[in-house]
Write an enzyme that holds these catalytic residues in place. Sequence first.
Site: not given
Ligand code: AMP
Length: 216
Positions: A13, A88, A127, A171
């Site tokens: 992404k 999400r 990563r 996740r």
């Molecule tokens: P990401 O960088 O998108 O993988 O997000 C890292 C972490 O941020 C996730 O594992 C969640 O803990 C939190 N997070 C990011 N976006 C959301 C969202 N839309 N809703 C809830 N938690 C989020």
Amino acid sequence: MNILIMGPAGSGKGTMSKFIKDEYMVAHISTGDMLRENVKNETSLGLIAKGYMESGKLVPDELINEMVKERIQQDDCKNGYLMDGFPRTLVQAEAFEEMTNIINKKVDVVIDLKVNIDDLASRITGRRVCKNCGSIYHIVTSPSKVEGVCDVCGSSLVQRKDDTIEQLQVRLAEHKKNTEPVLEYYRKKGLVKEIDASKPTEEVWAQIKQAIETVS
Ligand code: AMP
């Protein structure tokens, strides 16, 4: 152009978002990046979000929705937006529909990055991210020129705390439970374009461009 990009952790992404942002001049809004910034600055949101994030759990919907509602109204979204990592959950998708209806910025297309689960583990554990400019590397498939140093800005590269096999399992489970229904929500509206994200970067990007161009 108003775009959502979806896919599990490690599906690419972040990398594809950069390409999309540069090509279509839209505001890249990553809720994960916004939250990490809040954690770094020790804001009240950051202090609450930290625990959820480090254990791979989702941050509560009300906090995320509030944060996005404010962000989506900023000037740089006038050309459109690219939402990365949001919505999400179904609650977030419904709240987003409501907020984007009001400001006349409804979602045009949802890019769904599909990737083989076995590939995710190596993508995630290899990563590395620049702690200053956010550039993304992989120790095997796209290493920086000097180990541990960002090619773009020279800052050090770090491994995200949640980029471990254990957190990946959590996740992925969260993704399956919460995000699959979100995809279904957009599928019913005919907005989802599935992309085979296990292919090399250029091929994935070509598929995405084609998908976006069919709706623009
Ligand atoms: P990401 O960088 O998108 O993988 O997000 C890292 C972490 O941020 C996730 O594992 C969640 O803990 C939190 N997070 C990011 N976006 C959301 C969202 N839309 N809703 C809830 N938690 C989020």
